[in-house]
Design an enzyme around this catalytic site. Sequence first.
Site, PDB file in Angstrom:
ATOM      1  N   ASN A   9       0.870  -1.181   0.000  1.00 27.56           N
ATOM      2  CA  ASN A   9       0.000   0.000   0.000  1.00 27.56           C
ATOM      3  C   ASN A   9       0.902   1.225   0.000  1.00 27.56           C
ATOM      4  O   ASN A   9       1.479   1.577   1.020  1.00 27.56           O
ATOM      5  CB  ASN A   9      -0.896  -0.047   1.250  1.00 27.56           C
ATOM      6  CG  ASN A   9      -1.694   1.230   1.443  1.00 27.56           C
ATOM      7  OD1 ASN A   9      -1.815   2.046   0.523  1.00 27.56           O
ATOM      8  ND2 ASN A   9      -2.245   1.410   2.638  1.00 27.56           N
ATOM      9  N   LYS A  11       0.165   4.313  -0.396  1.00 26.58           N
ATOM     10  CA  LYS A  11      -0.435   5.540   0.160  1.00 26.58           C
ATOM     11  C   LYS A  11      -0.145   6.725  -0.770  1.00 26.58           C
ATOM     12  O   LYS A  11      -0.117   6.543  -1.994  1.00 26.58           O
ATOM     13  CB  LYS A  11       0.060   5.752   1.594  1.00 26.58           C
ATOM     14  CG  LYS A  11      -0.140   4.500   2.454  1.00 26.58           C
ATOM     15  CD  LYS A  11       0.110   4.702   3.920  1.00 26.58           C
ATOM     16  CE  LYS A  11      -0.094   3.373   4.647  1.00 26.58           C
ATOM     17  NZ  LYS A  11       0.004   3.509   6.103  1.00 26.58           N
ATOM     18  N   HIS A  95      -9.468   1.524   4.944  1.00 27.28           N
ATOM     19  CA  HIS A  95      -8.174   1.700   5.626  1.00 27.28           C
ATOM     20  C   HIS A  95      -8.353   2.681   6.787  1.00 27.28           C
ATOM     21  O   HIS A  95      -9.122   3.638   6.691  1.00 27.28           O
ATOM     22  CB  HIS A  95      -7.123   2.220   4.632  1.00 27.28           C
ATOM     23  CG  HIS A  95      -5.747   2.184   5.212  1.00 27.28           C
ATOM     24  ND1 HIS A  95      -5.286   3.170   6.061  1.00 27.28           N
ATOM     25  CD2 HIS A  95      -4.755   1.272   5.122  1.00 27.28           C
ATOM     26  CE1 HIS A  95      -4.055   2.849   6.449  1.00 27.28           C
ATOM     27  NE2 HIS A  95      -3.712   1.703   5.890  1.00 27.28           N
ATOM     28  N   GLU A  97      -6.651   5.068   7.805  1.00 27.97           N
ATOM     29  CA  GLU A  97      -6.416   6.485   7.484  1.00 27.97           C
ATOM     30  C   GLU A  97      -7.652   7.105   6.827  1.00 27.97           C
ATOM     31  O   GLU A  97      -7.942   8.290   7.014  1.00 27.97           O
ATOM     32  CB  GLU A  97      -5.165   6.623   6.603  1.00 27.97           C
ATOM     33  CG  GLU A  97      -3.896   6.386   7.423  1.00 27.97           C
ATOM     34  CD  GLU A  97      -2.740   5.776   6.667  1.00 27.97           C
ATOM     35  OE1 GLU A  97      -2.719   5.803   5.415  1.00 27.97           O
ATOM     36  OE2 GLU A  97      -1.821   5.257   7.336  1.00 27.97           O
ATOM     37  N   GLU A 170      -5.492  -4.576  10.686  1.00 27.87           N
ATOM     38  CA  GLU A 170      -4.424  -3.599  10.877  1.00 27.87           C
ATOM     39  C   GLU A 170      -4.677  -2.819  12.164  1.00 27.87           C
ATOM     40  O   GLU A 170      -5.442  -1.840  12.162  1.00 27.87           O
ATOM     41  CB  GLU A 170      -4.391  -2.613   9.702  1.00 27.87           C
ATOM     42  CG  GLU A 170      -4.148  -3.264   8.364  1.00 27.87           C
ATOM     43  CD  GLU A 170      -3.555  -2.266   7.369  1.00 27.87           C
ATOM     44  OE1 GLU A 170      -2.441  -2.529   6.884  1.00 27.87           O
ATOM     45  OE2 GLU A 170      -4.179  -1.230   7.097  1.00 27.87           O
ATOM     46  N   GLY A 176       2.594   2.377  10.724  1.00 29.85           N
ATOM     47  CA  GLY A 176       3.583   3.441  10.556  1.00 29.85           C
ATOM     48  C   GLY A 176       4.309   3.819  11.840  1.00 29.85           C
ATOM     49  O   GLY A 176       4.986   4.839  11.901  1.00 29.85           O
ATOM     50  N   SER A 216       3.351  -2.053  10.342  1.00 31.57           N
ATOM     51  CA  SER A 216       4.801  -2.166  10.541  1.00 31.57           C
ATOM     52  C   SER A 216       5.350  -3.553  10.190  1.00 31.57           C
ATOM     53  O   SER A 216       6.255  -4.054  10.863  1.00 31.57           O
ATOM     54  CB  SER A 216       5.190  -1.758  11.969  1.00 31.57           C
ATOM     55  OG  SER A 216       4.876  -0.403  12.185  1.00 31.57           O
TER      56      SER A 216
END
Length: 256
Positions: A9, A11, A95, A97, A170, A176, A216
């Site tokens: 991904n 991003k 996701h 985010e 996730e 991250g 991660s």
Amino acid sequence: MRTPFVVGNWKLNKSIAEATALVTELKNQLGTVKGVQVGVAPTLVALSSVVKRLEGSSIAVAAQNCHWETSGAWTGEVSPPLLADAGATWVIVGHSERRQFFGDTSEGVGKKAAAVLAAGLGVIVCVGESLAERDGGRTLSVVDEQLMAGLAPIETMDPAKAAKLVIAYEPVWAIGTGRTATPAQAQEVHAYIRQRLASRWNAAVAEAVRIQYGGSVKPSNAETLMSEKDIDGALVGGASLEAADFIAIVKAARSA
Ligand code: PGA
């Protein structure tokens, strides 16, 4: 037997030139990889160029988001049929985010997931709890709400088609941050998700759906995570931006 699925991904990263350079390297080194399914999710701007560059390889191209409507007055949006037209074969929905910064709700994620499948594409539905939710002992209830709402509009699921549905677990606190869930922490949630898929549809579907771990993932932890019984691959952010790291993770999936 489920084929592990490893997706990068990207991003909001990489120009068209950088994206095509990265997939050229992936194609050269992974183009004929066996025993693992591989995908990349570039930005929309780079998607067509990446599709073109990957012609003749088995690496799939995914979009990072979509709208649930097919066409119409939806400024700034893109639909699953248009993504299919551009050569994408997968779409990531929900996701964290998107949920955190763009207001995506579990209900909307469900509508997107159903629209993606209706367009003949595969869908990766992301779920995961925040650190406060984990610390408050609410991990499974949060994941449950996101999962069941995200799957609600998908009324029937044929075990033969279940390979087009992927769930990505996730944990938000691992995305991250460099902090990965332990294999045991991840496995607990993955096993829970599989059990809920069985109750949503049936055991055959639950056995066929791949459940990726994300947060991660790196070359050093990929193999132990993916060795867990219910971890069927990875959704990789930061480490997918470097060819060597991403290739090492794909190879770890094959060994695991
Ligand atoms: P990360 O991101 O690998 O950089 O933690 C994973 C993701 O957000 O899909």
